[in-house]
Write a protein that holds these residues in place. Structure first.
Motif: not given
Length: 353
Positions: A298-303
């Motif tokens: 899970l990658l939250d708000d990676l950008g």
């Protein structure tokens, strides 16, 4: 592990959500506050029984009723499907697997391994030792069948010793120390072995992520000095009696991260700490995959956490692991065709065709 279907009911602002995710990559985008992070949070709560955003479980319950529910249809690497569910009503938790009630929420954790990268993941580098102990223990929980019992036995023995210290029951400390030592030494062996595995793989991961960091050294600090733990307990008994608590042991352990001949938390910028944290999490995910089941990543708000180059390198490495990846962001991203894209707005989730 691949999630084939996820249903969320009355979790924060997610009232009635059903998601049929892509087996490889899933991207959720929408404005801030739309509910993107809540989707990932619901999976974390299903797996771990707790949120990464709050310690107050009541905050997770939406306005629709006094109960929230999360359900997932999960498929193992060998093709076996499991139906996993978690419900909270008031102070009561209820976990289910394949239609049967579970006596312990840790049974869900073992069925649904997750690796989470979120805006506070840099605390793995700059935060307290407790954060790094949890990181080590999560890795051990999923690769060492005996770890959980060892951890529980140590925690129980530690509470018994601390109670004896507060009551000044000196006559029973020798027997308590002997039991505590056995569990502490085993816990130390588990953690030390995991640290060595991480240390042997972290630099390659940093290179893959184009971190630009020099060599990073990992070292497990066991929480006491000198010889064996029984000796340390005896040496510091008077101090422990004075303070009413056990001041040394695995509950004081830490994972030392050294870069440029100094603690990484003191020498690395916030951006460098985020890259190192990403490398630690992805390395642990790959170690887990090599020993058993591939975790969902899970990658939250990676950008918003990385520049474009590091965004691409983290996502590329996560996908190369073969794990199912869930990622959130506020803007639309140019992704390849082998993915599913979802738009999230006011708690509603719609797949973008």
């Amino acid at each position: 592990m691949i999630l084939r279907k996820v249903q969320v009911e009355n979790f924060r602002n997610l009232q009635q959500v059903e998601i049929r995710p892509h087996p490889a990559l899933n991207y959720f985008h929408g404005n801030n506050g739309a509910g993107k992070t809540s989707i990932l949070e619901s999976l974390v709560v299903l797996s771990r029984g707790r949120s990464f955003r709050t310690t107050q479980a009541a905050e997770l319950v939406g306005p629709g009723s006094d109960t929230f529910r999360v359900f997932a249809l999960a498929e193992t690497g060998s093709g076996i499907e499991h139906r996993l569910g978690l419900e909270r009503s008031g102070k009561r938790w209820r976990g289910r697997k394949d239609g049967a009630d579970l006596s312990q929420l840790s049974q869900l954790t073992r069925c649904l391994p997750l690796v989470l990268m979120e805006p506070d993941s840099h605390l793995l580098v700059s935060g307290s030792p407790e954060v790094r102990r949890r990181y080590l223990d999560w890795g051990m929980f999923h690769v060492e069948p005996g770890f959980l019992d060892t951890w529980r036995n140590f925690s129980k023995s530690l509470k018994q010793r601390n109670a004896a210290l507060r009551r000044n029951q000196v006559n029973i400390l020798d027997s308590l120390d002997s039991v505590l030592m056995q569990h502490a030494e085993q816990l130390n062996r588990y953690r030390s072995a995991h640290c060595q595995s991480l240390a042997g793989n972290i630099q390659a991961m940093l290179d893959e992520l184009d971190s630009g960091l020099p060599e990073v050294a990992l070292d497990y600090q066991r929480g006491w000095t000198g010889g064996d733990y029984l000796e340390a307990l005896g040496l510091h008994r008077d101090r422990d009696l004075e303070r009413g608590t056990t001041m040394s042991g695995p509950h004081r352990a830490d994972l030392s991260l050294i870069c440029r001949q100094a603690p990484a938390r003191a020498t690395l910028s916030r951006g460098e700490q985020k890259v190192l944290a990403a490398a630690l999490l992805l390395t642990q995910a790959e170690l887990l995959a090599a020993r058993g089941e591939k975790p969902v990543i899970l990658l939250d708000d990676l950008g918003s956490e990385f520049d474009r180059d590091h965004f691409n390198s983290v996502l590329r490495r996560a996908r190369a692991s073969g794990s199912q990846v869930w990622i959130t962001g506020t803007r639309e991203e140019e992704l390849d065709e082998s993915c599913a894209v979802f738009h999230v707005e006011q708690g509603a989730v719609r797949e973008v065709v």
